[in-house]
Design a protein around this motif. Structure first.
Motif, mmCIF file in Angstrom:
data_model
loop_
_atom_site.group_PDB
_atom_site.id
_atom_site.type_symbol
_atom_site.label_atom_id
_atom_site.label_comp_id
_atom_site.label_asym_id
_atom_site.label_seq_id
_atom_site.Cartn_x
_atom_site.Cartn_y
_atom_site.Cartn_z
ATOM 1 N N ALA A 152 20.077 36.082 -14.347
ATOM 2 C CA ALA A 152 21.433 36.577 -14.557
ATOM 3 C C ALA A 152 22.475 35.507 -14.234
ATOM 4 O O ALA A 152 23.554 35.480 -14.823
ATOM 5 C CB ALA A 152 21.676 37.818 -13.700
ATOM 6 N N ASP A 153 22.132 34.582 -13.334
ATOM 7 C CA ASP A 153 23.048 33.511 -12.945
ATOM 8 C C ASP A 153 22.847 32.236 -13.771
ATOM 9 O O ASP A 153 23.440 31.199 -13.484
ATOM 10 C CB ASP A 153 22.887 33.190 -11.461
ATOM 11 N N GLY A 154 21.997 32.296 -14.804
ATOM 12 C CA GLY A 154 21.710 31.129 -15.631
ATOM 13 C C GLY A 154 20.597 30.258 -15.086
ATOM 14 O O GLY A 154 20.265 29.234 -15.666
ATOM 15 N N GLY A 155 20.025 30.657 -13.966
ATOM 16 C CA GLY A 155 18.934 29.902 -13.367
ATOM 17 C C GLY A 155 17.642 30.057 -14.148
ATOM 18 O O GLY A 155 17.521 30.911 -15.029
ATOM 19 N N ALA A 156 16.673 29.217 -13.833
ATOM 20 C CA ALA A 156 15.367 29.230 -14.487
ATOM 21 C C ALA A 156 14.395 30.066 -13.664
ATOM 22 O O ALA A 156 14.276 29.865 -12.455
ATOM 23 C CB ALA A 156 14.852 27.803 -14.626
ATOM 24 N N GLY A 212 15.971 12.892 -20.362
ATOM 25 C CA GLY A 212 14.922 13.338 -21.266
ATOM 26 C C GLY A 212 13.560 13.527 -20.644
ATOM 27 O O GLY A 212 12.598 13.843 -21.340
ATOM 28 N N ARG A 213 13.465 13.385 -19.340
ATOM 29 C CA ARG A 213 12.188 13.559 -18.637
ATOM 30 C C ARG A 213 12.349 14.588 -17.526
ATOM 31 O O ARG A 213 13.295 14.512 -16.732
ATOM 32 C CB ARG A 213 11.722 12.243 -18.012
ATOM 33 N N LEU A 214 11.423 15.522 -17.433
ATOM 34 C CA LEU A 214 11.436 16.499 -16.355
ATOM 35 C C LEU A 214 10.885 15.853 -15.091
ATOM 36 O O LEU A 214 9.882 15.137 -15.140
ATOM 37 C CB LEU A 214 10.594 17.719 -16.721
ATOM 38 N N GLU A 215 11.566 16.101 -13.952
ATOM 39 C CA GLU A 215 11.094 15.577 -12.674
ATOM 40 C C GLU A 215 11.544 16.495 -11.551
ATOM 41 O O GLU A 215 12.495 17.258 -11.697
ATOM 42 C CB GLU A 215 11.600 14.157 -12.426
ATOM 43 N N CYS A 263 17.970 21.373 -21.589
ATOM 44 C CA CYS A 263 16.675 21.386 -22.277
ATOM 45 C C CYS A 263 16.544 22.682 -23.073
ATOM 46 O O CYS A 263 17.110 23.706 -22.703
ATOM 47 C CB CYS A 263 15.519 21.301 -21.279
ATOM 48 N N GLY A 264 15.795 22.625 -24.146
ATOM 49 C CA GLY A 264 15.527 23.804 -24.966
ATOM 50 C C GLY A 264 14.052 23.903 -25.277
ATOM 51 O O GLY A 264 13.259 23.054 -24.865
ATOM 52 N N ASN A 265 13.683 24.929 -26.046
ATOM 53 C CA ASN A 265 12.288 25.162 -26.417
ATOM 54 C C ASN A 265 11.404 25.121 -25.174
ATOM 55 O O ASN A 265 10.375 24.445 -25.130
ATOM 56 C CB ASN A 265 11.821 24.147 -27.461
ATOM 57 N N CYS A 278 14.143 17.930 -23.937
ATOM 58 C CA CYS A 278 15.289 17.654 -23.073
ATOM 59 C C CYS A 278 16.172 16.544 -23.645
ATOM 60 O O CYS A 278 15.676 15.546 -24.166
ATOM 61 C CB CYS A 278 14.810 17.267 -21.674
ATOM 62 N N ARG A 279 17.474 16.756 -23.484
ATOM 63 C CA ARG A 279 18.467 15.815 -23.991
ATOM 64 C C ARG A 279 18.452 14.525 -23.174
ATOM 65 O O ARG A 279 18.384 14.542 -21.957
ATOM 66 C CB ARG A 279 19.858 16.432 -23.927
ATOM 67 N N THR A 280 18.555 13.387 -23.895
ATOM 68 C CA THR A 280 18.662 12.084 -23.253
ATOM 69 C C THR A 280 20.142 11.712 -23.161
ATOM 70 O O THR A 280 20.997 12.372 -23.752
ATOM 71 C CB THR A 280 17.926 10.999 -24.060
ATOM 72 N N GLU A 281 20.440 10.626 -22.456
ATOM 73 C CA GLU A 281 21.819 10.142 -22.369
ATOM 74 C C GLU A 281 22.356 9.728 -23.733
ATOM 75 O O GLU A 281 23.555 9.790 -23.985
ATOM 76 C CB GLU A 281 21.898 8.981 -21.381
ATOM 77 N N ALA A 282 21.468 9.337 -24.654
ATOM 78 C CA ALA A 282 21.865 8.943 -26.005
ATOM 79 C C ALA A 282 22.101 10.151 -26.915
ATOM 80 O O ALA A 282 22.528 9.997 -28.053
ATOM 81 C CB ALA A 282 20.803 8.038 -26.619
ATOM 82 N N GLY A 283 21.807 11.371 -26.419
ATOM 83 C CA GLY A 283 22.030 12.584 -27.198
ATOM 84 C C GLY A 283 20.843 13.032 -28.017
ATOM 85 O O GLY A 283 20.921 14.046 -28.711
ATOM 86 N N THR A 284 19.732 12.323 -27.946
ATOM 87 C CA THR A 284 18.514 12.737 -28.639
ATOM 88 C C THR A 284 17.715 13.659 -27.710
ATOM 89 O O THR A 284 18.062 13.826 -26.538
ATOM 90 C CB THR A 284 17.665 11.512 -29.031
#
Length: 132
Positions: A41-45, A73-76, A88-90, A106-112
């Motif tokens: 409800a708070d947007g958390g995962a 772009g990397r999960l940590e 991040c999506g999907n 996940c989005r990178t700093e370059a937007g990809t």
């Protein structure tokens, strides 16, 4: 039925021991099913699942995903609470006997976007309730 209850009881004990340290693999998939990622409800995962209690009865339960972040772009593992879901999506959870893997684009700093994954540590089943 007795075998199922005995298996559930034996599976709950290691989860309680492993839950103390976040670096340990998550053990809840051994006694839980219908596992999914959801936004709170708070947007958390959050992880949602149906877990067996010690008496063998099912219980709907959820828990906040630990401190996983998107780093270019990397999960940590990072911070106190999960923030990856903001960029991040999907997002998917894969469970197996060895634990839980979170995968996302996940989005990178370059937007990809980059497909990335990480093991979700330290979550167990404590009498039908997800816990860490």
């Amino acid at each position: 039925m007795r075998t199922l209850v005995a298996t559930a009881l034996l599976s709950l004990v290691p989860g309680a021991v492993l839950a103390a340290g976040h670096s340990d693999a998550s053990t809840f998939p051994n006694t839980c099913s219908n596992t999914s990622f959801q936004y709170g409800a708070d947007g958390g995962a959050e992880i949602h699942a149906t877990c067996l209690r010690a008496d063998g009865s099912p219980n709907q339960t959820s828990i906040a995903i630990p401190a996983i972040a998107n780093n270019n772009g990397r999960l940590e593992m990072s911070g106190d609470v999960a923030s990856f879901q903001k960029s991040c999506g999907n997002i998917m959870l894969e469970t197996n006997i060895d634990g839980v893997t979170l995968t996302a684009n996940c989005r990178t700093e370059a937007g990809t976007f980059e497909e990335t994954s990480i093991n979700v540590p330290g979550i167990g089943n404590s009498d039908g309730t997800l816990s860490n």
